[in-house]
Design a protein around this motif. Structure first.
Motif, PDB file in Angstrom:
ATOM      1  N   THR A 294     -11.353   3.294 -14.209  1.00  0.00           N
ATOM      2  CA  THR A 294     -10.629   2.064 -13.921  1.00  0.00           C
ATOM      3  C   THR A 294      -9.811   1.649 -15.132  1.00  0.00           C
ATOM      4  O   THR A 294     -10.281   1.723 -16.264  1.00  0.00           O
ATOM      5  N   VAL A 295      -8.580   1.210 -14.892  1.00  0.00           N
ATOM      6  CA  VAL A 295      -7.678   0.930 -16.007  1.00  0.00           C
ATOM      7  C   VAL A 295      -7.736  -0.503 -16.491  1.00  0.00           C
ATOM      8  O   VAL A 295      -7.300  -0.801 -17.604  1.00  0.00           O
ATOM      9  N   SER A 296      -8.241  -1.417 -15.669  1.00  0.00           N
ATOM     10  CA  SER A 296      -8.312  -2.807 -16.092  1.00  0.00           C
ATOM     11  C   SER A 296      -9.264  -3.532 -15.161  1.00  0.00           C
ATOM     12  O   SER A 296      -9.554  -3.059 -14.063  1.00  0.00           O
ATOM     13  N   GLY A 297      -9.771  -4.682 -15.620  1.00  0.00           N
ATOM     14  CA  GLY A 297     -10.649  -5.460 -14.771  1.00  0.00           C
ATOM     15  C   GLY A 297     -11.803  -6.069 -15.541  1.00  0.00           C
ATOM     16  O   GLY A 297     -11.849  -6.073 -16.780  1.00  0.00           O
ATOM     17  N   ASN A 298     -12.771  -6.585 -14.801  1.00  0.00           N
ATOM     18  CA  ASN A 298     -13.955  -7.211 -15.360  1.00  0.00           C
ATOM     19  C   ASN A 298     -14.718  -6.225 -16.245  1.00  0.00           C
ATOM     20  O   ASN A 298     -14.779  -5.027 -15.931  1.00  0.00           O
ATOM     21  N   PRO A 299     -15.308  -6.684 -17.349  1.00  0.00           N
ATOM     22  CA  PRO A 299     -16.080  -5.776 -18.214  1.00  0.00           C
ATOM     23  C   PRO A 299     -17.195  -5.034 -17.494  1.00  0.00           C
ATOM     24  O   PRO A 299     -17.650  -3.985 -17.975  1.00  0.00           O
ATOM     25  N   ASN A 300     -17.621  -5.529 -16.336  1.00  0.00           N
ATOM     26  CA  ASN A 300     -18.662  -4.833 -15.568  1.00  0.00           C
ATOM     27  C   ASN A 300     -18.214  -3.456 -15.097  1.00  0.00           C
ATOM     28  O   ASN A 300     -19.040  -2.653 -14.655  1.00  0.00           O
ATOM     29  N   ARG A 301     -16.923  -3.166 -15.207  1.00  0.00           N
ATOM     30  CA  ARG A 301     -16.432  -1.862 -14.752  1.00  0.00           C
ATOM     31  C   ARG A 301     -16.978  -0.719 -15.609  1.00  0.00           C
ATOM     32  O   ARG A 301     -16.920   0.444 -15.190  1.00  0.00           O
ATOM     33  N   PHE A 302     -17.506  -1.029 -16.787  1.00  0.00           N
ATOM     34  CA  PHE A 302     -18.071   0.008 -17.643  1.00  0.00           C
ATOM     35  C   PHE A 302     -19.524   0.318 -17.291  1.00  0.00           C
ATOM     36  O   PHE A 302     -20.108   1.232 -17.875  1.00  0.00           O
ATOM     37  N   GLU A 303     -20.094  -0.418 -16.373  1.00  0.00           N
ATOM     38  CA  GLU A 303     -21.500  -0.247 -16.019  1.00  0.00           C
ATOM     39  C   GLU A 303     -21.728   1.063 -15.273  1.00  0.00           C
ATOM     40  O   GLU A 303     -20.942   1.438 -14.405  1.00  0.00           O
ATOM     41  N   THR A 304     -22.792   1.770 -15.620  1.00  0.00           N
ATOM     42  CA  THR A 304     -23.165   3.009 -14.939  1.00  0.00           C
ATOM     43  C   THR A 304     -24.660   2.967 -14.620  1.00  0.00           C
ATOM     44  O   THR A 304     -25.395   2.116 -15.111  1.00  0.00           O
ATOM     45  N   GLY A 305     -25.086   3.929 -13.801  1.00  0.00           N
ATOM     46  CA  GLY A 305     -26.487   3.986 -13.413  1.00  0.00           C
ATOM     47  C   GLY A 305     -26.734   3.264 -12.111  1.00  0.00           C
ATOM     48  O   GLY A 305     -25.803   2.822 -11.423  1.00  0.00           O
ATOM     49  N   THR A 306     -27.981   3.131 -11.745  1.00  0.00           N
ATOM     50  CA  THR A 306     -28.349   2.499 -10.484  1.00  0.00           C
ATOM     51  C   THR A 306     -28.213   0.985 -10.584  1.00  0.00           C
ATOM     52  O   THR A 306     -28.763   0.357 -11.485  1.00  0.00           O
ATOM     53  N   VAL A 307     -27.459   0.419  -9.672  1.00  0.00           N
ATOM     54  CA  VAL A 307     -27.241  -1.025  -9.616  1.00  0.00           C
ATOM     55  C   VAL A 307     -27.710  -1.531  -8.259  1.00  0.00           C
ATOM     56  O   VAL A 307     -27.381  -0.948  -7.226  1.00  0.00           O
ATOM     57  N   GLU A 308     -28.476  -2.601  -8.272  1.00  0.00           N
ATOM     58  CA  GLU A 308     -28.897  -3.220  -7.020  1.00  0.00           C
ATOM     59  C   GLU A 308     -27.889  -4.289  -6.626  1.00  0.00           C
ATOM     60  O   GLU A 308     -27.556  -5.176  -7.422  1.00  0.00           O
ATOM     61  N   LEU A 309     -27.379  -4.188  -5.417  1.00  0.00           N
ATOM     62  CA  LEU A 309     -26.426  -5.167  -4.915  1.00  0.00           C
ATOM     63  C   LEU A 309     -27.184  -6.421  -4.507  1.00  0.00           C
ATOM     64  O   LEU A 309     -27.982  -6.405  -3.569  1.00  0.00           O
ATOM     65  N   ARG A 310     -26.954  -7.496  -5.212  1.00  0.00           N
ATOM     66  CA  ARG A 310     -27.608  -8.758  -4.887  1.00  0.00           C
ATOM     67  C   ARG A 310     -26.706  -9.910  -5.310  1.00  0.00           C
ATOM     68  O   ARG A 310     -25.922  -9.805  -6.253  1.00  0.00           O
ATOM     69  N   GLU A 311     -26.843 -11.006  -4.598  1.00  0.00           N
ATOM     70  CA  GLU A 311     -26.000 -12.162  -4.850  1.00  0.00           C
ATOM     71  C   GLU A 311     -26.459 -12.919  -6.095  1.00  0.00           C
ATOM     72  O   GLU A 311     -27.653 -13.128  -6.305  1.00  0.00           O
ATOM     73  N   ASP A 312     -25.499 -13.331  -6.896  1.00  0.00           N
ATOM     74  CA  ASP A 312     -25.782 -14.169  -8.058  1.00  0.00           C
ATOM     75  C   ASP A 312     -25.723 -15.628  -7.602  1.00  0.00           C
ATOM     76  O   ASP A 312     -24.653 -16.164  -7.318  1.00  0.00           O
ATOM     77  N   ARG A 313     -26.880 -16.275  -7.543  1.00  0.00           N
ATOM     78  CA  ARG A 313     -26.943 -17.651  -7.052  1.00  0.00           C
ATOM     79  C   ARG A 313     -27.196 -18.667  -8.156  1.00  0.00           C
ATOM     80  O   ARG A 313     -27.580 -19.809  -7.886  1.00  0.00           O
ATOM     81  N   ARG A 314     -26.946 -18.300  -9.385  1.00  0.00           N
ATOM     82  CA  ARG A 314     -27.203 -19.231 -10.478  1.00  0.00           C
ATOM     83  C   ARG A 314     -26.387 -20.504 -10.355  1.00  0.00           C
ATOM     84  O   ARG A 314     -26.815 -21.578 -10.791  1.00  0.00           O
ATOM     85  N   TRP A 315     -25.222 -20.397  -9.748  1.00  0.00           N
ATOM     86  CA  TRP A 315     -24.372 -21.569  -9.611  1.00  0.00           C
ATOM     87  C   TRP A 315     -25.065 -22.685  -8.846  1.00  0.00           C
ATOM     88  O   TRP A 315     -24.815 -23.871  -9.091  1.00  0.00           O
TER      89      TRP A 315
END
Length: 313
Positions: A258-279
């Motif tokens: 990816t050429v640009s975007g959120n810093p999370n684009r550098f993340e690798t490995g297993t990621v669990e898709l879950r909603e961030d409800r801290r707000w």
């Protein structure tokens, strides 16, 4: 002809994890925010998702060579000038006006041809059938849908505006800048107004091509990713592709380009898709009420409850 899946919607809506998850599908390539390619990468040499500076990434250097030969800084600046001339939010009224697009096309014809070449080169170099472009800007995306030689599809990603506003308030460092500068942040009122404008614009711009358009809520994606992936694959005619899930919500992220975007684009490995409800706990009652009031009409349209503590299904 390469297929382009363009993710449109306000930033901080989960487009990075969605796009990089799609990039794990065989025949899909997550390219990042290609609208920033010329400034962030060609001119500023920011990091590719693989961790190398753009000009040292073999994948992108081959893409650029195939598409443009050896594009120099003058070419990049011309692309930026053309973007300013015809792919900004202020140009949406003209895009929607009768005969307006013909005027716009006359301004930015070279830009459209260049992106057509870029998309085609990405497909050739990476062996991909579908290029995922997460640029998100409605006007830029609508312009790119007219790029020659492209089969264009639009994925309209929507997130609860209160969650998005909370995220826009947080400071995030950019790991791919020399001084580790922070990403742009925004106060709640401004992000709410932008949420209204960008989502309404996305619907207006693509209302005449419903067979090439899909609206998806971020909350639905993380709560039932399998169904969401199936809907996306059906949109782009890739129903036979294998869904990139390990279990019900896990995605194994490989190294991206990816050429640009959120810093999370550098993340690798297993990621669990879950909603961030801290707000829901950390956002101030005043800010929640303000964003709710400003976005109330579209909140109901997109199935969100007015009460910030609950959400309509």
């Amino acid at each position: 002809m390469v297929k382009v899946l363009y993710v449109v919607g306000l930033g901080r809506s989960g487009s990075t994890i969605l796009s990089n998850s799609l990039g794990q599908i065989e025949g899909f390539f997550s390219a990042g925010e290609l609208n920033f390619l010329w400034r962030h990468n060609v001119l500023e040499n920011r990091l590719c998702g693989c961790g190398r500076p753009f000009h040292e990434c073999a994948t992108w250097q081959e893409i650029m060579r195939r598409a443009f030969g050896s594009p120099d800084e003058d070419f990049a600046r011309e692309m930026i000038r053309l973007q300013r001339a015809g792919t900004r939010t202020r140009h949406i009224p003209l895009m929607l006006a009768p005969g307006g697009w013909r005027q716009m096309e006359g301004r930015i014809g070279k830009l459209l041809v260049s992106y057509g070449r870029l998309y085609a080169a990405i497909g050739k170099v990476t062996g991909s059938r579908v290029v995922v472009d997460s640029s998100k800007e409605p006007a830029h995306g609508y312009a790119m849908s007219h790029a020659p030689g492209v089969e264009f599809y639009t994925l309209h990603l929507v997130r609860d505006p209160r969650a998005a506003a909370y995220s826009w308030q947080k400071k995030k460092r950019q790991p791919d800048t020399e001084n580790r500068e922070y990403m742009f942040s925004s106060p709640p009122a401004r992000s709410a107004v932008m949420w209204n404008a960008w989502n309404a614009a996305a619907e207006a711009l693509w209302r005449k091509t419903p067979d090439r358009y899909l609206r998806l809520r971020y909350e639905d994606f993380v709560s039932n990713p399998r169904v969401s992936f199936e809907r996306i694959l059906k949109l782009v005619g890739e129903e036979d592709a294998r869904i990139p899930l390990t279990g019900e919500r896990g995605v194994e992220l490989g190294v991206s380009h990816t050429v640009s975007g959120n810093p999370n684009r550098f993340e690798t490995g297993t990621v669990e898709l879950r909603e961030d409800r801290r707000w829901q706990k950390e956002m101030s009652p005043r800010d929640r009420a303000l964003v709710t009031a400003l976005t109330a009409p579209l909140l109901s349209r997109y199935g969100y409850a007015l009460s910030p503590s609950t959400r309509a299904l």
